[in-house]
Design a protein around this motif. Sequence first.
Motif, PDB file in Angstrom:
ATOM      1  N   PHE A   1       0.818  -1.205   0.000  1.00 29.89           N
ATOM      2  CA  PHE A   1       0.000   0.000   0.000  1.00 29.89           C
ATOM      3  C   PHE A   1       0.858   1.262   0.000  1.00 29.89           C
ATOM      4  O   PHE A   1       0.601   2.198  -0.772  1.00 29.89           O
TER       5      PHE A   1
ATOM      6  N   ILE B   1       2.398   2.065  -3.402  1.00 26.63           N
ATOM      7  CA  ILE B   1       1.432   2.603  -4.354  1.00 26.63           C
ATOM      8  C   ILE B   1       1.057   4.039  -3.980  1.00 26.63           C
ATOM      9  O   ILE B   1       0.946   4.921  -4.846  1.00 26.63           O
ATOM     10  N   VAL B   2       0.852   4.292  -2.700  1.00 29.75           N
ATOM     11  CA  VAL B   2       0.486   5.637  -2.260  1.00 29.75           C
ATOM     12  C   VAL B   2       1.594   6.637  -2.583  1.00 29.75           C
ATOM     13  O   VAL B   2       1.329   7.773  -3.002  1.00 29.75           O
TER      14      VAL B   2
ATOM     15  N   TYR C   1       1.381   7.401  -6.223  1.00 30.82           N
ATOM     16  CA  TYR C   1       0.201   8.226  -6.475  1.00 30.82           C
ATOM     17  C   TYR C   1       0.466   9.686  -6.127  1.00 30.82           C
ATOM     18  O   TYR C   1       0.169  10.601  -6.910  1.00 30.82           O
TER      19      TYR C   1
ATOM     20  N   TYR D   1      -7.708   0.330   3.928  1.00 30.09           N
ATOM     21  CA  TYR D   1      -7.429   0.098   2.508  1.00 30.09           C
ATOM     22  C   TYR D   1      -8.700   0.223   1.675  1.00 30.09           C
ATOM     23  O   TYR D   1      -8.671   0.742   0.551  1.00 30.09           O
TER      24      TYR D   1
ATOM     25  N   LEU E   1      -9.733   2.901  -1.772  1.00 29.78           N
ATOM     26  CA  LEU E   1      -9.979   2.382  -3.117  1.00 29.78           C
ATOM     27  C   LEU E   1     -10.618   3.401  -4.065  1.00 29.78           C
ATOM     28  O   LEU E   1     -10.256   3.458  -5.246  1.00 29.78           O
TER      29      LEU E   1
ATOM     30  N   THR F   1      -7.627   6.842   6.039  1.00 27.51           N
ATOM     31  CA  THR F   1      -6.893   5.596   5.804  1.00 27.51           C
ATOM     32  C   THR F   1      -5.606   5.556   6.610  1.00 27.51           C
ATOM     33  O   THR F   1      -5.270   4.529   7.219  1.00 27.51           O
TER      34      THR F   1
ATOM     35  N   ALA G   1       2.066  -6.637  -5.613  1.00 27.74           N
ATOM     36  CA  ALA G   1       1.401  -5.355  -5.860  1.00 27.74           C
ATOM     37  C   ALA G   1       2.040  -4.618  -7.032  1.00 27.74           C
ATOM     38  O   ALA G   1       1.340  -4.006  -7.861  1.00 27.74           O
TER      39      ALA G   1
ATOM     40  N   ASN H   1       0.095  -3.749 -10.426  1.00 26.59           N
ATOM     41  CA  ASN H   1       0.052  -2.345 -10.838  1.00 26.59           C
ATOM     42  C   ASN H   1       0.518  -2.183 -12.286  1.00 26.59           C
ATOM     43  O   ASN H   1      -0.134  -1.519 -13.096  1.00 26.59           O
TER      44      ASN H   1
ATOM     45  N   HIS I   1      -5.377   1.414  -8.351  1.00 25.34           N
ATOM     46  CA  HIS I   1      -6.573   0.809  -7.749  1.00 25.34           C
ATOM     47  C   HIS I   1      -6.439  -0.708  -7.656  1.00 25.34           C
ATOM     48  O   HIS I   1      -6.783  -1.321  -6.630  1.00 25.34           O
TER      49      HIS I   1
ATOM     50  N   ILE J   1      -3.963  -1.696  -4.863  1.00 31.35           N
ATOM     51  CA  ILE J   1      -4.488  -1.523  -3.506  1.00 31.35           C
ATOM     52  C   ILE J   1      -5.380  -2.697  -3.127  1.00 31.35           C
ATOM     53  O   ILE J   1      -5.443  -3.104  -1.964  1.00 31.35           O
TER      54      ILE J   1
ATOM     55  N   SER K   1      -3.353  -5.362  -1.334  1.00 30.96           N
ATOM     56  CA  SER K   1      -3.170  -5.128   0.105  1.00 30.96           C
ATOM     57  C   SER K   1      -4.448  -5.419   0.871  1.00 30.96           C
ATOM     58  O   SER K   1      -4.412  -5.972   1.984  1.00 30.96           O
TER      59      SER K   1
END
Length: 479
Positions: free
Chosen positions: A295, A298-299, A302, A356, A360, A375, A425, A429, A447, A450, A453
């Motif tokens: 997570f 990815i965050v 982002y 999580y 989304l 979150t 992940a 992705n 998306h 996530i 996770s």
Amino acid sequence: MSVTAAPALDDGTGRLSKTAWGALLVLCGALFLDALDVSMTGVALPSIRADLGMSTSSLQWVVSAYVLGYGGFLLLGGRVADLLGRRRVFLISLGVFVVASALGGLASDGTLLVVTRFIKGVSAGFTAPAGLSIITTSFAEGPARNKALSIYTATGATGFSLGLVFSGLLTEIGWRWVFLFPAPLALLVLLAAIRLVPDDRGTERPARRFDIAGAVGVTAGMLILVFTLVEAPDAGWASARTLAGFAAAAAILAAFVAHERRVAAPLVRLGILRSSSLVRANLGAMSLIGGWFGFQFIVTLYMQQVRGWSALETGLAIFPAGVLVAFLAPRVAPLVERFGVTRLVAAGLTSTVVGYALFLPIGLDSGYLAAMLPTFLLTGLGFGLAYGPLNIAATNGVAPEEQGLAGGLVNTSFQFGGALVLAVATAVNNASAGGGGSPQALMDGFHAAIVVSLVVAVLGVAVTLLRRRGGGVPCPEPA
């Protein structure tokens, strides 16, 4: 042979003396630096690539080399601590960490930097189980140990969170400070440890019959497995290289298990895995850390790729999770006494599931306070509730001479879970983004990743609540 634990640092009532606090703070300092080192590196990678002229494929090894060394040597490190002395192993490995940190900050070549990162990972593979087993053999099982472990694990989680902020600040000065910064701090911890960590030379230990074949086998198997996981997203999960890596790791680990069943003094006594509570704790550890690693990766992408935030802004955005962990985790011990570790672990993992799930629907222009902060608060709550109890569950009921092994197992689960879920992940992705560079294509990949996770966290809740009829099976004493 009767085996005695290290000299107790508490009076059995849960109150810690000044000596106990001193030793605990030193052990916490070492774990803080290990966790700090894990999270500080990522933000500095673009500056490292520009300065040392590293390619993208070689650059990822600045991070992966640490994971490889750490995950590959944890079980060996835990058993060496049991056999040769926990204090001795802790001090030597911490000294190696100091030297490797300084060399990494002075490196003028990408290969040398990667080598120093691997050495630091190996040193952490010895320091982490040694430090954990010092606590579990020096504090009586019950209120004192629960309190010590709660503080200890909170320090590690806080170090990981602070690393996100420190990395942004230090990278602004120069990427070398990301590696140089931990060196003097580790030296201070080492000097304090020499004086404050209890001497266990008078403690009875099993005879020093070292299982060389077992040590080589499990370390080689873990190294190949972690290496394959790290490389799989780039090589392809169905590629011949990846499949061969998994096959080689499986064959070596299977041979290791067969060897351990025959040898008189095994590196890993397989009977320890008969404890259902220990197995559940290790699976829960994989779920907690794995879900968060995937997570957070990815965050970070982002926030920086889609939203255009700086490294410092990204670290500060995620930081509330660490603040909540730092506040809550030292206060978990009374909750453990009241509710038990299983309920707290389940509640913590459930909190991450909700966190999580709330992330989304994130969009291209979602606001921080409404769409992101809940979150981070829920995942911080989840870590605060589950991380310490998982360590408690993984070491309770284990004989004193196997505390290093139990510590190595749970730390291996944390590290392996992080490597596995991060790799999955990343692959999801990349596949979901379809190679597109548009904001919407990036969001499609984020998306989907996530969801990985989220699924991992749900599985963690299920495994934690899964009990054999009649409760957990106690960990048997060694023969």
